[in-house]
Design a protein around this motif. Structure first.
Motif: not given
Length: 114
Positions: A64-68, A93-94, A107-110
């Motif tokens: 799950i790619c997040v902005s913050d 990379w993140a 969940l990979h919160i990225t």
């Protein structure tokens, strides 16, 4: 074939607990059937299903790619239904942390580096 969308079906050990878990993370839930809920956040959507298979659940991973990442981590820490939570890690990379949901899904919160 032109693909327009892909949605994953996440299994639930306790259906209502899974819906509540994703609501706590900022997803809205929409009733589909008694056995299916659509979760949404922005343009991203997935289903929670009233179905459980331990092997499937414990091998399911979502990025799950997040902005913050800090905001996401704060929400994850507050969740009553998480089963495990890692610290935020800086990768080349993140920034990422790992959050295990109530059915055992990972969940990979990225927050990707841009």
């Amino acid at each position: 074939m032109q693909v327009e969308d892909i949605k994953v079906f996440i299994p639930s050990l306790d259906y209502q607990k899974s819906v509540s878990f994703y609501n706590q993370l900022g997803f809205t839930s929409e009733y589909v059937t008694d056995d299916l809920t659509l979760c949404k956040n922005g343009e991203c959507e997935f289903f929670i299903q009233r179905f459980y298979n331990q092997q499937l659940a414990e091998n399911l991973m979502l990025q799950i790619c997040v902005s913050d990442i800090e905001e996401a981590y704060t929400l994850a820490k507050k969740s009553r239904y998480k089963t495990k939570l890692s610290e935020i890690q800086a990768e080349s990379w993140a920034k990422v942390f790992y959050l295990w949901g109530p059915a055992g899904e990972l969940l990979h919160i990225t927050q990707l580096n841009h």
